[in-house]
Scaffold this active site. Structure first.
Site, PDB file in Angstrom:
ATOM      1  N   ASP A 161       0.819  -1.215   0.000  1.00  0.00           N
ATOM      2  CA  ASP A 161       0.000   0.000   0.000  1.00  0.00           C
ATOM      3  C   ASP A 161       0.851   1.262   0.000  1.00  0.00           C
ATOM      4  O   ASP A 161       0.408   2.315  -0.480  1.00  0.00           O
ATOM      5  CB  ASP A 161      -0.944   0.026   1.202  1.00  0.00           C
ATOM      6  CG  ASP A 161      -2.223  -0.775   0.958  1.00  0.00           C
ATOM      7  OD1 ASP A 161      -2.627  -0.891  -0.213  1.00  0.00           O
ATOM      8  OD2 ASP A 161      -2.814  -1.290   1.921  1.00  0.00           O
ATOM      9  N   LYS A 190     -27.333  -3.853   5.963  1.00  0.00           N
ATOM     10  CA  LYS A 190     -27.119  -4.473   7.272  1.00  0.00           C
ATOM     11  C   LYS A 190     -25.637  -4.793   7.549  1.00  0.00           C
ATOM     12  O   LYS A 190     -25.178  -4.586   8.675  1.00  0.00           O
ATOM     13  CB  LYS A 190     -27.958  -5.748   7.384  1.00  0.00           C
ATOM     14  CG  LYS A 190     -28.101  -6.257   8.816  1.00  0.00           C
ATOM     15  CD  LYS A 190     -28.863  -5.288   9.703  1.00  0.00           C
ATOM     16  CE  LYS A 190     -30.343  -5.262   9.329  1.00  0.00           C
ATOM     17  NZ  LYS A 190     -31.116  -4.387  10.235  1.00  0.00           N
ATOM     18  N   LYS A 198     -30.781   5.834   5.558  1.00  0.00           N
ATOM     19  CA  LYS A 198     -30.928   4.696   6.474  1.00  0.00           C
ATOM     20  C   LYS A 198     -29.587   4.368   7.138  1.00  0.00           C
ATOM     21  O   LYS A 198     -29.525   4.154   8.359  1.00  0.00           O
ATOM     22  CB  LYS A 198     -31.439   3.486   5.695  1.00  0.00           C
ATOM     23  CG  LYS A 198     -31.693   2.253   6.541  1.00  0.00           C
ATOM     24  CD  LYS A 198     -32.236   1.133   5.664  1.00  0.00           C
ATOM     25  CE  LYS A 198     -32.491  -0.138   6.465  1.00  0.00           C
ATOM     26  NZ  LYS A 198     -33.007  -1.224   5.604  1.00  0.00           N
ATOM     27  N   CYS A 246      16.585  -6.855 -11.620  1.00  0.00           N
ATOM     28  CA  CYS A 246      17.116  -7.604 -10.476  1.00  0.00           C
ATOM     29  C   CYS A 246      17.482  -9.026 -10.910  1.00  0.00           C
ATOM     30  O   CYS A 246      18.460  -9.215 -11.631  1.00  0.00           O
ATOM     31  CB  CYS A 246      16.117  -7.580  -9.318  1.00  0.00           C
ATOM     32  SG  CYS A 246      16.845  -8.067  -7.728  1.00  0.00           S
ATOM     33  N   GLY A 251      16.151 -10.610 -13.160  1.00  0.00           N
ATOM     34  CA  GLY A 251      16.110 -10.568 -14.618  1.00  0.00           C
ATOM     35  C   GLY A 251      17.444 -10.165 -15.219  1.00  0.00           C
ATOM     36  O   GLY A 251      17.866 -10.695 -16.260  1.00  0.00           O
ATOM     37  N   GLU A 273      22.736 -19.147  -5.985  1.00  0.00           N
ATOM     38  CA  GLU A 273      21.390 -19.207  -5.408  1.00  0.00           C
ATOM     39  C   GLU A 273      20.698 -20.512  -5.781  1.00  0.00           C
ATOM     40  O   GLU A 273      19.826 -20.996  -5.056  1.00  0.00           O
ATOM     41  CB  GLU A 273      20.559 -18.018  -5.892  1.00  0.00           C
ATOM     42  CG  GLU A 273      19.170 -17.943  -5.267  1.00  0.00           C
ATOM     43  CD  GLU A 273      18.389 -16.717  -5.686  1.00  0.00           C
ATOM     44  OE1 GLU A 273      17.296 -16.505  -5.124  1.00  0.00           O
ATOM     45  OE2 GLU A 273      18.854 -15.971  -6.568  1.00  0.00           O
ATOM     46  N   HIS A 282      15.398  -1.812  -8.702  1.00  0.00           N
ATOM     47  CA  HIS A 282      13.970  -1.918  -9.016  1.00  0.00           C
ATOM     48  C   HIS A 282      13.417  -0.537  -9.401  1.00  0.00           C
ATOM     49  O   HIS A 282      12.859   0.180  -8.565  1.00  0.00           O
ATOM     50  CB  HIS A 282      13.190  -2.469  -7.815  1.00  0.00           C
ATOM     51  CG  HIS A 282      13.450  -3.906  -7.545  1.00  0.00           C
ATOM     52  ND1 HIS A 282      12.678  -4.913  -8.087  1.00  0.00           N
ATOM     53  CD2 HIS A 282      14.403  -4.519  -6.801  1.00  0.00           C
ATOM     54  CE1 HIS A 282      13.139  -6.088  -7.682  1.00  0.00           C
ATOM     55  NE2 HIS A 282      14.187  -5.869  -6.910  1.00  0.00           N
ATOM     56  N   GLU A 304      10.822   0.255 -10.973  1.00  0.00           N
ATOM     57  CA  GLU A 304       9.359   0.358 -10.883  1.00  0.00           C
ATOM     58  C   GLU A 304       8.913   1.015  -9.587  1.00  0.00           C
ATOM     59  O   GLU A 304       7.813   1.590  -9.524  1.00  0.00           O
ATOM     60  CB  GLU A 304       8.715  -1.024 -11.026  1.00  0.00           C
ATOM     61  CG  GLU A 304       8.923  -1.987  -9.870  1.00  0.00           C
ATOM     62  CD  GLU A 304      10.182  -2.832  -9.997  1.00  0.00           C
ATOM     63  OE1 GLU A 304      10.257  -3.892  -9.337  1.00  0.00           O
ATOM     64  OE2 GLU A 304      11.095  -2.425 -10.740  1.00  0.00           O
TER      65      GLU A 304
END
Length: 544
Positions: free
Chosen positions: A71, A188, A222, A381, A383, A405, A516, A518
């Protein structure tokens, strides 16, 4: 003194509290106010850094090295305010701090309890670094009624008493479902959710009602009656055609106006020119391109949330629609015909970041396809690391090239990074150490080679700063072999030890970056790499 807006959610999760907070922040900004948005996460992880993307979506990274909730990406993209470590806290981090204090003896022998010690720590987080702000928006993760969120709701209750009702507001995001068999909207669930929140001592001031159909005035009245709010403070939030339409839509429903009314403020009319232009570029493209994203977590788009949005931003910059095809890298591991069938229609190929061996050979095969077919390629990264391994195997003659890795290898073109320089000094890690909080993470500088493609993309810059999150690095001992095979190292860390960017000068557009990009792209300020990548894909589309 900053005013505080607390954002809670009810009925079900995934109602869009984060997007609502980002949109409200953008609207208050458009009226000239200075805002910051924070996220309280109730889970017990210290941060989301070790969580699977399938559990929690992407991990968003800040300049100061925090691994945070996705977020915060919404917050940055909508407001342009760079997030900080202090803008995201979890229950795990709160408890970690409290236990450390207790072990040091800071509580002077007192019994450590949820109230006041946990709630005091939450309040400290909410109130920190707010002196120069007009509004602090605090989103509470989860849904009202969850056991995990109770300390946060209690902290809100206490803050409202301490700061006063004129300095705090609670916006409750809830659901008004449509029952198709009955042909009715049902209020409700919202009533019950507000009752639950009120029973915890927090009365909401505004209700943002997510709904699929128009909320009639009678239903708003309401809800207002049973939930003890003004009818004008019951605001409908219909599904939007795009997330970039949400700020304008919420403004049209009066959200920012009602917030200012609650605080007895009469701000200037908002300047929404920026958002009008963003929406126009998004909804009225003059062409389209198709980008194939060959990844590991393609079953959950939130795993690549910032990447998805950055590609959209690149489309906005070029006034084209970007069609994203999420391609599972594992499907490319055995069948060359399948690779060609899937990738030939693509105008650009992107291999994103990730962890682990699964799908790695498929990513390497995708890099080879892009290189040989002259299709624009963007590696981020992992990639970039796959691009280096592909280059080592197929253009530098190192057939056994791999990454540590993925297991033991005689040709570690990619290996674990054991030390690097940061602003705090020399950082050291070991393969046997903890996974959480141990990566090279946050903003680091890179020096660009003159007369390189990457330097031109960055407008002739010789030095840039980008956000990183990785544990493995291309082994610079293989630099000469890779460059002899045509893969040029065009960006390095300032000390010249860590490869940051590679490119192929003999290719129309072939770039790999260790960082990164992005994470810093915004709809009103698309990242130059994504802007240029989509421009190259558009050129490719015209050649087909």
């Amino acid at each position: 003194m900053a005013r505080y807006i607390f954002i809670t959610g009810g009925v079900v999760s995934s109602l869009g509290k984060g997007l609502m907070a980002a949109s409200l922040g953008a609207l208050l900004q458009a009226r000239g106010y200075k805002v910051r948005i924070r996220k309280f996460d109730p889970y017990l992880n210290v941060d989301p850094g070790t969580m699977s993307p399938y559990q929690h979506g992407e991990v968003y990274v800040t300049d100061d090295g925090a691994e945070t909730d996705l977020d915060l990406g919404h917050y940055e993209r909508f407001t342009g305010v760079s997030a900080r470590q202090s803008d995201n806290v979890t229950s795990g981090r709160i408890y970690q701090q409290i236990i450390a204090r207790e072990r040091r003896g800071d509580y002077l022998g007192a019994t450590v309890q949820v109230i006041p010690h946990v709630t005091d720590a939450i309040k400290e987080f909410a109130l920190a670094d707010a002196d120069d702000l007009d509004f602090v928006l605090c989103e509470i993760g989860g849904t009202v009624g969850d056991i995990e969120s109770l300390p946060f709701i209690e902290a809100i209750r206490q803050l409202r008493n301490e700061l006063g009702p004129d300095n705090t507001a609670v916006v409750h995001v809830t659901l008004v479902p449509y029952i198709s068999a009955a042909g009715e909207l049902k209020t409700k669930p919202t009533q019950h959710s507000v009752r639950e929140l009120t029973s915890l001592g927090v009365q909401p001031d505004l209700l943002l009602c997510r709904c699929e159909h128009e909320l009639p005035a009678s239903e708003r009245a309401k809800i207002a009656l049973f939930c003890n709010v003004r009818p004008e403070a019951v605001i409908q939030a219909l599904d939007a055609s795009s997330i970039y339409a949400v700020p304008l839509q919420y403004h049209g429903e009066g959200l920012d106006e009602q917030v200012l009314r609650h605080f007895h403020l009469e701000g200037p009319s908002p300047d929404l020119t920026r958002w009008d232009d963003i929406l126009d570029r998004h909804q009225n493209p003059e062409g389209e391109v198709t980008i194939g994203v060959v990844g590991k977590y393609v079953g959950l788009p939130d795993a690549y949330k910032s990447l998805n949005e950055a590609l959209v931003h690149g489309g906005m910059a070029n006034r084209v629609k970007v069609n994203i095809r999420w391609l599972d890298a594992e499907l490319f591991e055995q069948d060359d015909a399948e690779i060609a069938a899937q990738l030939e229609p693509m105008h650009g190929i992107l291999v994103p970041g990730g962890f682990g061996e699964r799908g790695s050979e498929g990513k390497i095969a995708s890099v080879r396809f892009a290189r040989e077919r002259k299709v624009p390629f963007f590696g981020i990264c992992l990639g970039m690391q796959m691009a280096c391994i592909e280059g080592a195997r197929n253009t530098a003659g190192i057939a056994a090239a791999s990454s540590t890795e993925f297991g033991e290898t005689t040709e570690p073109v990619v290996g674990i990074i054991t030390e690097w320089m940061s602003k705090e000094g020399l950082q050291q890690r070991s393969a046997e150490g903890d996974l959480g909080g141990t990566m090279r993470v946050g903003a680091y500088e890179a020096k660009l080679s003159g007369n390189s493609h990457i330097s031109r993309i960055y407008g002739g810059a010789t030095e840039i700063s980008e956000r990183h999150r990785h544990r493995y690095e291309v082994n610079s001992a293989y630099r000469d072999a890779l460059e002899n095979g045509g893969l040029v190292f065009s960006g390095m860390s300032p000390d010249g030890l860590l490869p940051e960017i590679v490119e192929r000068p003999d290719h129309p557009w072939f770039i790999g970056v260790q960082f990164h990009p992005e994470l810093k792209s915004k709809p009103f300020d698309p990242h130059p790499l994504f802007r240029d990548f989509i421009a190259a894909a558009l050129q490719q589309a015209r050649l087909v």
